[in-house]
Design a protein around this motif. Structure first.
Motif, PDB file in Angstrom:
ATOM      1  N   ASP A 148       0.814  -1.276  -0.017  1.00 27.67           N
ATOM      2  CA  ASP A 148       0.052   0.120   0.221  1.00 27.67           C
ATOM      3  C   ASP A 148       1.002   1.171   0.266  1.00 27.67           C
ATOM      4  N   ARG A 149       0.332   2.364  -0.590  1.00 27.28           N
ATOM      5  CA  ARG A 149       0.853   3.655  -0.585  1.00 27.28           C
ATOM      6  C   ARG A 149       0.084   4.709  -0.429  1.00 27.28           C
ATOM      7  N   LEU A 150       0.106   5.307   1.083  1.00 24.54           N
ATOM      8  CA  LEU A 150      -0.821   6.183   1.287  1.00 24.54           C
ATOM      9  C   LEU A 150      -0.051   7.438   1.917  1.00 24.54           C
ATOM     10  N   THR A 151      -0.816   8.725   1.712  1.00 27.56           N
ATOM     11  CA  THR A 151      -0.239   9.602   2.324  1.00 27.56           C
ATOM     12  C   THR A 151      -0.457   9.647   3.933  1.00 27.56           C
ATOM     13  N   ILE A 152       0.030  10.438   4.908  1.00 28.87           N
ATOM     14  CA  ILE A 152      -0.411  10.303   6.271  1.00 28.87           C
ATOM     15  C   ILE A 152      -1.703  10.723   6.583  1.00 28.87           C
ATOM     16  N   GLN A 153      -2.473  11.332   5.699  1.00 29.16           N
ATOM     17  CA  GLN A 153      -3.568  11.837   5.807  1.00 29.16           C
ATOM     18  C   GLN A 153      -4.643  10.794   5.400  1.00 29.16           C
ATOM     19  N   GLN A 154      -4.019  10.049   4.299  1.00 31.82           N
ATOM     20  CA  GLN A 154      -4.924   8.819   3.796  1.00 31.82           C
ATOM     21  C   GLN A 154      -4.908   7.645   4.963  1.00 31.82           C
ATOM     22  N   TYR A 155      -3.472   7.402   5.644  1.00 29.79           N
ATOM     23  CA  TYR A 155      -3.554   6.514   6.752  1.00 29.79           C
ATOM     24  C   TYR A 155      -4.455   7.117   7.792  1.00 29.79           C
ATOM     25  N   SER A 156      -4.511   8.418   8.127  1.00 30.76           N
ATOM     26  CA  SER A 156      -5.543   8.754   9.003  1.00 30.76           C
ATOM     27  C   SER A 156      -7.085   8.399   8.914  1.00 30.76           C
ATOM     28  N   GLU A 157      -7.332   8.574   7.669  1.00 25.77           N
ATOM     29  CA  GLU A 157      -8.851   8.444   7.340  1.00 25.77           C
ATOM     30  C   GLU A 157      -8.992   7.103   7.403  1.00 25.77           C
ATOM     31  N   VAL A 158      -8.152   5.999   6.828  1.00 21.70           N
ATOM     32  CA  VAL A 158      -8.432   4.616   7.067  1.00 21.70           C
ATOM     33  C   VAL A 158      -8.640   4.331   8.468  1.00 21.70           C
ATOM     34  N   MET A 159      -7.656   4.835   9.415  1.00 20.46           N
ATOM     35  CA  MET A 159      -7.620   4.391  11.007  1.00 20.46           C
ATOM     36  C   MET A 159      -9.113   5.204  11.514  1.00 20.46           C
ATOM     37  N   LEU A 195       3.899 -11.712  -5.969  1.00 16.67           N
ATOM     38  CA  LEU A 195       4.816 -12.754  -5.491  1.00 16.67           C
ATOM     39  C   LEU A 195       3.856 -13.225  -4.078  1.00 16.67           C
ATOM     40  N   ASN A 196       2.927 -12.533  -3.652  1.00 18.84           N
ATOM     41  CA  ASN A 196       2.035 -12.914  -2.433  1.00 18.84           C
ATOM     42  C   ASN A 196       0.558 -12.425  -2.777  1.00 18.84           C
ATOM     43  N   PRO A 197       0.116 -13.195  -3.711  1.00 19.45           N
ATOM     44  CA  PRO A 197      -1.357 -12.734  -4.056  1.00 19.45           C
ATOM     45  C   PRO A 197      -2.490 -12.435  -2.709  1.00 19.45           C
ATOM     46  N   ALA A 198      -1.886 -12.843  -1.632  1.00 20.51           N
ATOM     47  CA  ALA A 198      -2.843 -12.664  -0.445  1.00 20.51           C
ATOM     48  C   ALA A 198      -2.304 -11.526   0.449  1.00 20.51           C
ATOM     49  N   VAL A 199      -1.135 -10.862  -0.154  1.00 22.20           N
ATOM     50  CA  VAL A 199      -0.870  -9.663   0.724  1.00 22.20           C
ATOM     51  C   VAL A 199      -2.039  -8.748   1.050  1.00 22.20           C
ATOM     52  N   ARG A 200      -1.921  -8.120   2.127  1.00 20.36           N
ATOM     53  CA  ARG A 200      -3.019  -7.150   2.750  1.00 20.36           C
ATOM     54  C   ARG A 200      -2.741  -5.828   2.560  1.00 20.36           C
ATOM     55  N   SER A 201      -3.846  -5.078   2.341  1.00 13.72           N
ATOM     56  CA  SER A 201      -3.461  -3.626   2.266  1.00 13.72           C
ATOM     57  C   SER A 201      -3.789  -2.954   3.802  1.00 13.72           C
ATOM     58  N   PHE A 202      -3.373  -1.797   3.827  1.00 16.23           N
ATOM     59  CA  PHE A 202      -3.354  -1.411   5.122  1.00 16.23           C
ATOM     60  C   PHE A 202      -4.682  -1.226   5.933  1.00 16.23           C
ATOM     61  N   GLU A 203      -5.964  -1.238   5.166  1.00 16.10           N
ATOM     62  CA  GLU A 203      -7.253  -1.220   5.579  1.00 16.10           C
ATOM     63  C   GLU A 203      -7.546  -2.738   5.936  1.00 16.10           C
ATOM     64  N   GLN A 204      -7.301  -3.641   5.267  1.00 12.54           N
ATOM     65  CA  GLN A 204      -7.466  -4.909   5.537  1.00 12.54           C
ATOM     66  C   GLN A 204      -6.604  -5.497   6.658  1.00 12.54           C
ATOM     67  N   TRP A 205      -5.314  -5.016   6.900  1.00 11.67           N
ATOM     68  CA  TRP A 205      -4.515  -5.355   8.011  1.00 11.67           C
ATOM     69  C   TRP A 205      -5.164  -4.986   9.172  1.00 11.67           C
ATOM     70  N   LEU A 206      -5.455  -3.388   9.209  1.00 12.01           N
ATOM     71  CA  LEU A 206      -6.020  -2.724  10.304  1.00 12.01           C
ATOM     72  C   LEU A 206      -7.086  -3.420  10.843  1.00 12.01           C
ATOM     73  N   SER A 207      -8.121  -3.779   9.705  1.00 14.22           N
ATOM     74  CA  SER A 207      -9.442  -4.554  10.184  1.00 14.22           C
ATOM     75  C   SER A 207      -9.168  -5.674  10.850  1.00 14.22           C
ATOM     76  N   GLU A 208      -8.199  -6.424  11.099  1.00 13.15           N
ATOM     77  CA  GLU A 208      -7.637  -7.644  11.542  1.00 13.15           C
ATOM     78  C   GLU A 208      -6.993  -7.402  12.729  1.00 13.15           C
ATOM     79  N   ASN A 209      -6.289  -6.363  12.879  1.00 11.87           N
ATOM     80  CA  ASN A 209      -5.989  -5.903  14.489  1.00 11.87           C
ATOM     81  C   ASN A 209      -6.680  -4.741  15.065  1.00 11.87           C
ATOM     82  N   LYS A 210      -7.740  -4.733  14.895  1.00  8.35           N
ATOM     83  CA  LYS A 210      -8.733  -3.578  15.590  1.00  8.35           C
ATOM     84  C   LYS A 210      -8.494  -3.500  17.107  1.00  8.35           C
ATOM     85  N   GLU A 211      -8.283  -5.027  17.678  1.00  7.87           N
ATOM     86  CA  GLU A 211      -8.404  -4.896  19.195  1.00  7.87           C
ATOM     87  C   GLU A 211      -7.217  -4.256  19.846  1.00  7.87           C
ATOM     88  N   ALA A 212      -6.190  -4.193  19.115  1.00  7.11           N
ATOM     89  CA  ALA A 212      -4.800  -3.673  19.555  1.00  7.11           C
ATOM     90  C   ALA A 212      -4.973  -2.094  19.680  1.00  7.11           C
TER      91      ALA A 212
END
Length: 299
Positions: free
Chosen positions: A217-228, A278-295
């Motif tokens: 994934d390639r996001l600006t910090i504003q975009q990372y903030s919006e996803v979070m 190389l890894n078709p199952a690699v996760r985007s930031f939003e996918q990864w974050l959704s799987e780690n919400k409890e943290a």
């Protein structure tokens, strides 16, 4: 049926090495020897239960490294600057491993490398934990050991620690104080590295001699903030911190990390398309974050 080739994985109980060991075991194309400093720790015992041969070796002990590499077709080699904070130690560890790989005739040395930022910028920036790996990359290329170097971007896992905001600022939003301005920053979960390395090892004709910049994934910090904000249901924003201010935060390594972020603003080569191949199952930031919400529940 021919015996499966042996891959030796260093740092096997760490983030990168652990991901590689698990991916290799799941794929089952290779035998796996997992190297750790303490095989008796729970993480080492778990890898043994999963089917890896777990052996002890310290990266600074040549004899232990040589024993770990005996009989290997290839290896995944990663060093951990944060264990000792010494560029010289990390370079020495890398060079010892390369020399042994050449001596023992390894056919594929997969190295977790990075750019030599100091050399690339003519001395303007100094990022020791990049520069040391860059020096080892150069040594590896000159050695004629058959190699592939994989370069990770910023870990998504850093949002759980290093990048994690700890307090709300004025206006009620959590600031992400990551000083890269409006330049998009590459990222990827370290847990998604393993299948990449498996793909590289299974297709040596395609990847020997190559240096591969990884990113999912390639996001600006504003975009990372919006996803979070979207995923976590709490307001986040770009803290708009400059590298100059970051360098003066006063924690150990602040100046070095400020230079790392300055280097990120130079847009180092990271290839999202190739990473996904190389890894078709690699996760985007939003996918990864959704799987780690409890943290993030403590925010």
């Amino acid at each position: 049926m021919a015996a499966r080739k042996l891959i030796v994985v260093f740092g096997a109980t760490g983030g990168q090495g652990g991901s590689v060991v698990r991916a290799l075991l799941q794929d089952a194309s290779f035998q796996v020897r997992a190297v750790t400093r303490n095989p008796q720790k729970p993480a080492g015992e778990e890898l043994s239960r999963l089917g890896a041969q777990v052996v002890k070796a310290d990266l600074s002990q040549q004899g232990e490294l040589e024993a770990a590499l005996q009989g290997a077709y290839g290896c995944f080699f990663v060093t951990n600057f944060m264990e000792h904070f010494s560029k010289d130690v990390e370079v020495q560890q890398g060079k010892i491993a390369v020399d042994l790989a050449k001596q023992l005739g390894l056919k594929h040395f997969v190295y977790s490398g990075l750019e030599n930022v100091n050399k690339l910028t003519g001395g303007k920036l100094k990022v020791l934990h990049f520069d040391s790996k860059g020096e080892v990359e150069e040594y590896l290329k000159d050695s004629r050991v058959p190699f592939t170097s994989v370069r990770m971007p910023a870990y998504f896992e850093n949002f759980l620690t290093f990048f994690k905001p700890h307090s709300e600022a004025a206006g009620g939003a959590y600031p992400l104080n990551i000083p890269v301005g409006d330049v998009p920053m590459d990222g990827m979960s370290v847990a998604d590295l393993g299948p990449v390395v498996v793909s590289v090892l299974k297709a040596p004709k395609d990847y020997l001699g190559k240096t591969i910049g990884l990113s999912s994934d390639r996001l600006t910090i504003q975009q990372y903030s919006e996803v979070m904000s979207k995923v976590l249901g709490k307001p986040f924003r770009d803290g708009k911190m400059s590298a100059e201010v970051y360098a003066k935060l006063g924690f150990p390594g602040a100046e070095e990390f400020a230079d790392m972020f300055r280097f990120y603003m130079m847009k180092p080569d990271r290839d999202i398309v190739l990473t996904r191949r190389l890894n078709p199952a690699v996760r985007s930031f939003e996918q990864w974050l959704s799987e780690n919400k409890e943290a993030f529940e403590d925010l």
